[in-house]
Design a protein around this motif. Structure first.
Motif, PDB file in Angstrom:
ATOM      1  N   LEU A  34      71.187 -41.958 -56.971  1.00  0.00           N
ATOM      2  CA  LEU A  34      69.930 -41.408 -57.476  1.00  0.00           C
ATOM      3  C   LEU A  34      69.907 -41.404 -59.003  1.00  0.00           C
ATOM      4  O   LEU A  34      70.926 -41.193 -59.652  1.00  0.00           O
ATOM      5  CB  LEU A  34      69.724 -39.983 -56.964  1.00  0.00           C
ATOM      6  N   THR A  35      68.739 -41.626 -59.554  1.00  0.00           N
ATOM      7  CA  THR A  35      68.564 -41.648 -60.999  1.00  0.00           C
ATOM      8  C   THR A  35      67.902 -40.351 -61.458  1.00  0.00           C
ATOM      9  O   THR A  35      66.872 -39.955 -60.923  1.00  0.00           O
ATOM     10  CB  THR A  35      67.657 -42.832 -61.405  1.00  0.00           C
ATOM     11  N   VAL A  36      68.511 -39.705 -62.426  1.00  0.00           N
ATOM     12  CA  VAL A  36      67.959 -38.480 -63.002  1.00  0.00           C
ATOM     13  C   VAL A  36      66.955 -38.882 -64.070  1.00  0.00           C
ATOM     14  O   VAL A  36      67.301 -39.553 -65.038  1.00  0.00           O
ATOM     15  CB  VAL A  36      69.070 -37.594 -63.603  1.00  0.00           C
ATOM     16  N   THR A  37      65.692 -38.480 -63.873  1.00  0.00           N
ATOM     17  CA  THR A  37      64.665 -38.823 -64.855  1.00  0.00           C
ATOM     18  C   THR A  37      64.493 -37.740 -65.912  1.00  0.00           C
ATOM     19  O   THR A  37      64.151 -38.041 -67.049  1.00  0.00           O
ATOM     20  CB  THR A  37      63.305 -39.073 -64.178  1.00  0.00           C
ATOM     21  N   ASP A  38      64.741 -36.489 -65.536  1.00  0.00           N
ATOM     22  CA  ASP A  38      64.578 -35.406 -66.496  1.00  0.00           C
ATOM     23  C   ASP A  38      65.298 -34.163 -66.011  1.00  0.00           C
ATOM     24  O   ASP A  38      65.533 -33.999 -64.803  1.00  0.00           O
ATOM     25  CB  ASP A  38      63.095 -35.090 -66.691  1.00  0.00           C
ATOM     26  N   VAL A  39      65.661 -33.299 -66.937  1.00  0.00           N
ATOM     27  CA  VAL A  39      66.236 -31.986 -66.639  1.00  0.00           C
ATOM     28  C   VAL A  39      65.496 -30.987 -67.510  1.00  0.00           C
ATOM     29  O   VAL A  39      65.375 -31.186 -68.720  1.00  0.00           O
ATOM     30  CB  VAL A  39      67.746 -31.932 -66.938  1.00  0.00           C
ATOM     31  N   VAL A  40      64.996 -29.924 -66.884  1.00  0.00           N
ATOM     32  CA  VAL A  40      64.278 -28.886 -67.624  1.00  0.00           C
ATOM     33  C   VAL A  40      64.946 -27.550 -67.337  1.00  0.00           C
ATOM     34  O   VAL A  40      64.975 -27.097 -66.188  1.00  0.00           O
ATOM     35  CB  VAL A  40      62.786 -28.838 -67.220  1.00  0.00           C
ATOM     36  N   CYS A  41      65.478 -26.940 -68.390  1.00  0.00           N
ATOM     37  CA  CYS A  41      66.155 -25.652 -68.256  1.00  0.00           C
ATOM     38  C   CYS A  41      65.175 -24.505 -68.479  1.00  0.00           C
ATOM     39  O   CYS A  41      64.215 -24.634 -69.242  1.00  0.00           O
ATOM     40  CB  CYS A  41      67.284 -25.526 -69.275  1.00  0.00           C
ATOM     41  N   SER A  42      65.466 -23.372 -67.843  1.00  0.00           N
ATOM     42  CA  SER A  42      64.681 -22.171 -68.078  1.00  0.00           C
ATOM     43  C   SER A  42      65.009 -21.640 -69.466  1.00  0.00           C
ATOM     44  O   SER A  42      65.956 -22.101 -70.120  1.00  0.00           O
ATOM     45  CB  SER A  42      64.998 -21.124 -67.009  1.00  0.00           C
ATOM     46  N   LYS A  43      64.253 -20.656 -69.925  1.00  0.00           N
ATOM     47  CA  LYS A  43      64.462 -20.129 -71.273  1.00  0.00           C
ATOM     48  C   LYS A  43      65.885 -19.630 -71.500  1.00  0.00           C
ATOM     49  O   LYS A  43      66.467 -19.861 -72.532  1.00  0.00           O
ATOM     50  CB  LYS A  43      63.467 -19.004 -71.556  1.00  0.00           C
ATOM     51  N   GLY A  44      66.431 -18.939 -70.534  1.00  0.00           N
ATOM     52  CA  GLY A  44      67.783 -18.406 -70.687  1.00  0.00           C
ATOM     53  C   GLY A  44      68.871 -19.391 -70.310  1.00  0.00           C
ATOM     54  O   GLY A  44      70.049 -19.066 -70.353  1.00  0.00           O
ATOM     55  N   ARG A  45      68.491 -20.600 -69.917  1.00  0.00           N
ATOM     56  CA  ARG A  45      69.404 -21.669 -69.516  1.00  0.00           C
ATOM     57  C   ARG A  45      70.226 -21.299 -68.284  1.00  0.00           C
ATOM     58  O   ARG A  45      71.299 -21.846 -68.045  1.00  0.00           O
ATOM     59  CB  ARG A  45      70.314 -22.089 -70.675  1.00  0.00           C
ATOM     60  N   SER A  46      69.728 -20.357 -67.476  1.00  0.00           N
ATOM     61  CA  SER A  46      70.460 -19.994 -66.259  1.00  0.00           C
ATOM     62  C   SER A  46      70.019 -20.827 -65.063  1.00  0.00           C
ATOM     63  O   SER A  46      70.745 -20.921 -64.077  1.00  0.00           O
ATOM     64  CB  SER A  46      70.279 -18.507 -65.959  1.00  0.00           C
ATOM     65  N   ASP A  47      68.848 -21.435 -65.154  1.00  0.00           N
ATOM     66  CA  ASP A  47      68.336 -22.302 -64.089  1.00  0.00           C
ATOM     67  C   ASP A  47      67.895 -23.620 -64.704  1.00  0.00           C
ATOM     68  O   ASP A  47      67.456 -23.663 -65.853  1.00  0.00           O
ATOM     69  CB  ASP A  47      67.131 -21.661 -63.393  1.00  0.00           C
TER      70      ASP A  47
END
Length: 128
Positions: A34-47
């Motif tokens: 699988l190819t990762v197109t994007d990663v978006v973290c929550s404000k606190g970087r916990s999710d």
């Protein structure tokens, strides 16, 4: 851009590189390609939401891949912690990115519009 936003973008960038490594190390062929197109973290970087390319999978295969990814999310999280020396890594949720399909459809529509417009222009010249 605030210091916190810079840190979040840095983590997102690192995760875009590490997660494919973790996926590639798995024995399951359904998910290691699988190819990762994007990663978006929550404000606190916990999710973090991990967006994956849907190019080669039908809907049934996508559902199966998501089920497998949920099962190995802990492994991927540990891989990220160990490879970067982090104390903790975000909890991952996986989704398939349908933006590429939308962009492709929009491009097709624009091509159709431009061909129709050029055909209409030629017809109006012929009538003159």
């Amino acid at each position: 851009m605030t210091q916190e936003e810079i840190k979040r973008h840095r983590v997102e960038s690192v995760l875009k590189e590490i997660i494919p490594e973790a996926l590639g190390s798995l024995d399951d062929e359904r998910i290691n390609g699988l190819t990762v197109t994007d990663v978006v973290c929550s404000k606190g970087r916990s999710d973090a939401k991990v967006y994956l390319d849907t190019s080669f999978l039908n809907e049934k295969e996508q559902n199966e891949a998501l089920r497998q990814l949920r099962a190995v999310a802990g492994y991927i999280q540990n891989h990220c912690k160990q490879s970067e020396g982090w104390f903790k890594a975000p909890r991952f949720t996986f989704e398939f990115d349908h933006q590429l399909e939308k962009v492709s459809r929009m491009e097709d529509l624009f091509k159709q519009i431009s061909t129709r417009k050029s055909n209409d222009d030629e017809e109006s010249k012929d009538e003159s």
